[in-house]
Design an enzyme around this catalytic site. Structure first.
Site, PDB file in Angstrom:
ATOM      1  N   ASP A 147      48.651  45.092  42.449  1.00 32.49           N
ATOM      2  CA  ASP A 147      48.277  44.005  42.066  1.00 32.49           C
ATOM      3  C   ASP A 147      48.590  43.860  40.438  1.00 32.49           C
ATOM      4  O   ASP A 147      48.649  42.735  39.776  1.00 32.49           O
ATOM      5  CB  ASP A 147      46.839  43.484  42.419  1.00 32.49           C
ATOM      6  CG  ASP A 147      46.614  43.482  43.912  1.00 32.49           C
ATOM      7  OD1 ASP A 147      47.652  43.145  44.657  1.00 32.49           O
ATOM      8  OD2 ASP A 147      45.507  43.266  44.288  1.00 32.49           O
ATOM      9  N   GLY A 148      48.086  44.907  39.659  1.00 32.87           N
ATOM     10  CA  GLY A 148      48.443  45.030  38.403  1.00 32.87           C
ATOM     11  C   GLY A 148      49.734  44.622  37.711  1.00 32.87           C
ATOM     12  O   GLY A 148      49.837  44.140  36.675  1.00 32.87           O
ATOM     13  N   ASP A 163      24.023  39.490  32.689  1.00 32.36           N
ATOM     14  CA  ASP A 163      25.223  40.485  32.267  1.00 32.36           C
ATOM     15  C   ASP A 163      26.284  39.801  31.822  1.00 32.36           C
ATOM     16  O   ASP A 163      27.211  40.388  31.051  1.00 32.36           O
ATOM     17  CB  ASP A 163      25.641  41.639  33.390  1.00 32.36           C
ATOM     18  CG  ASP A 163      24.687  42.671  33.353  1.00 32.36           C
ATOM     19  OD1 ASP A 163      23.803  42.895  32.646  1.00 32.36           O
ATOM     20  OD2 ASP A 163      24.703  43.512  34.383  1.00 32.36           O
ATOM     21  N   ASN A 197      43.885  35.764  36.805  1.00 32.75           N
ATOM     22  CA  ASN A 197      42.882  36.110  37.538  1.00 32.75           C
ATOM     23  C   ASN A 197      41.413  35.325  37.090  1.00 32.75           C
ATOM     24  O   ASN A 197      40.953  34.722  37.565  1.00 32.75           O
ATOM     25  CB  ASN A 197      42.583  37.599  37.575  1.00 32.75           C
ATOM     26  CG  ASN A 197      43.248  38.280  38.827  1.00 32.75           C
ATOM     27  OD1 ASN A 197      43.624  37.623  39.684  1.00 32.75           O
ATOM     28  ND2 ASN A 197      42.772  39.382  39.105  1.00 32.75           N
TER      29      ASN A 197
END
Length: 463
Positions: free
Chosen positions: A208-209, A330, A300
């Site tokens: 996917d990268g 966070d 994304n």
């Protein structure tokens, strides 16, 4: 008295009568009646793509100059004709509510629901330039890369573009049999060479990268992307390389299923005081606003987190200029439907099909039991800033890259981009997505329950 020549009106009337008489006798073909309408109504969708319904423009001086009520009576007939076309997978929303209320007309906004089966790839001209993205530092991809390049260069006679560091790989340099192909490859360097205007097709080899990296190379219009699953997860890569010749031929022939993965247009606006800290180079200065800006297209997600600080992050979330809430935890994730199966899914968000126009807002470990992930309409503008009473700064990253610090007074503006990523499907955009859910994330995979007749503790056995 002298016979007067007939007037034009009489000539026209007599010619029309004679023509009608000839039509009745079968000498002339009957003319089709022209459709006339006096008013364009927004509840009769004439802009829906994929259908064969076309409205004729109003003719000047036409007799169809009735009132709105008369037009409304004829509208259901036109609406029925619209519904018979197979280009909707849902009802078109009405824009009139009751006898007097309606949505304010806006010619710049067009709403339509397209049939997913109608999203097919076509070529206005045969593709000539192909960009091949290969996952680096993976020796298992060396042979598939060489085989693909041979087919594209020798058989398809295409111009192949690859990244310079891929061609400079020592394994390729030592391969004498590949030297002839390597010399014909066009190379580029990220950040130095702009190839956005000369690429017709993108082929990704990896996980996917590779698709995320290909998206980052095109900050405007993106060519169609064909991704082969040669990585670890492969949620965005539906093709298998074993049948790459057949699949590539189908894509070049056209009429392949395609899914438009929406992206986020992100703009980071920083105060000029941040320039002293060396966060951004001087060439990003916007003289008109007096601030430093950075604009990116993200496939994304945009992640705002607390960084290395031990304190909770405290950022304010605005929607179309209005403060919605403050995020204490966070951090927060703003993602596309494509990114809903990535970091957002790990943070507890729902998974959304990429064809759904939406933006997801997901908190990361919020210090509140009632802070649930939300989905907002595509097109709204989200803005994230540090809260005035925040104890520490925040950090932002875009698809896991270009991480930088956000200080007081800085802002991050996010909205839907006009340039999606057209990803070619292996089967269709619905089957591919559910197949990826089952194969990669094991969605709803469980041991099946035994049949009632085979169960030993059933009520029938006891009786």
């Amino acid at each position: 008295m002298e016979d007067k020549p007939p007037s034009r009106k009489e000539e026209g009337g007599s010619s029309k009568r004679s023509q009608r008489q000839q039509e009745r006798q079968g000498k002339l073909p009957r003319r089709r009646k022209e459709v006339k309408r006096s008013l364009r109504r927004p509840d009769c969708p004439e802009h829906l793509s994929g259908g064969s319904v076309h409205w004729l423009p109003e003719q000047p001086g036409s007799e169809a100059s009735g009132s709105v009520e008369d037009t409304a009576e004829g509208c259901p007939k036109r609406w029925d004709r619209c519904r018979r076309g197979h280009f909707l997978h849902g009802p078109y929303p009405a824009t009139h509510f009751g006898p007097k209320a309606c949505i304010l007309p806006n010619p710049t906004s067009v709403m339509h629901i397209q049939d997913p089966a109608s999203q097919r790839l076509t070529w206005s001209k045969p593709p000539l330039n192909v960009l091949v993205i290969r996952k680096i530092r993976d020796e298992t991809l060396l042979e598939p890369f060489k085989e693909l390049c041979r087919v594209l260069v020798e058989e398809k006679h295409l111009m192949v573009y690859v990244e310079k560091k891929v061609v400079d790989d020592g394994s390729l340099l030592r391969d004498d049999s590949f030297s002839a192909i390597r010399n014909q490859l066009c190379t580029f360097r990220e950040g130095f060479d702009d190839i956005s205007d000369c690429i017709d097709l993108i082929i990704c080899l990896g996980g996917d990268g590779t698709l995320l990296y290909a998206s980052s190379l095109f900050q405007g219009s993106v060519p169609p992307v064909m991704a082969f699953h040669l990585g670890s997860l492969g949620f965005l890569t539906p093709f298998k390389f074993e049948s790459f010749r057949t699949e590539v031929d189908k894509v070049f022939e056209g009429n392949a299923a395609i899914i438009l993965r929406s992206r986020l247009k992100v703009k980071v606006v920083q105060l000029l005081s941040a320039q002293e800290n060396g966060i951004l180079p001087h060439n990003h200065i916007n003289n008109e606003a007096g601030k430093i800006t950075l604009q990116l297209q993200v496939l994304n997600e945009v992640v705002v987190d607390r960084g290395p600080s031990s304190y909770l992050s405290n950022v304010d979330l605005y929607l179309d200029g209005r403060l919605i809430t403050s995020v204490q935890g966070d951090g927060v994730i703003v993602s596309t439907p494509t990114g809903s199966t990535a970091y957002a899914a790990a943070a507890g968000a729902s998974m959304i099909h990429p064809n759904v126009p939406a933006i997801m807002v997901t908190p990361i470990c919020p210090h509140s039991l009632s802070f649930r992930p939300i989905v907002v309409p595509a097109g709204v503008e989200l803005m994230i800033t540090l809260s005035p009473d925040a104890r520490n700064t925040a950090w932002v990253s875009f698809d896991g890259r270009k991480r930088q610090e956000i200080q007081h007074g800085d802002s991050i503006k996010i909205t839907t981009s006009c340039f999606p990523v057209p990803s070619i499907c292996c089967h269709d955009l619905v089957y591919d997505w559910f197949d990826s859910l089952a194969q990669c994330l094991h969605w709803n995979v469980r041991k099946k329950q035994t049949r009632l007749t085979d169960a030993s503790d059933s009520s029938e056995t006891e009786n």
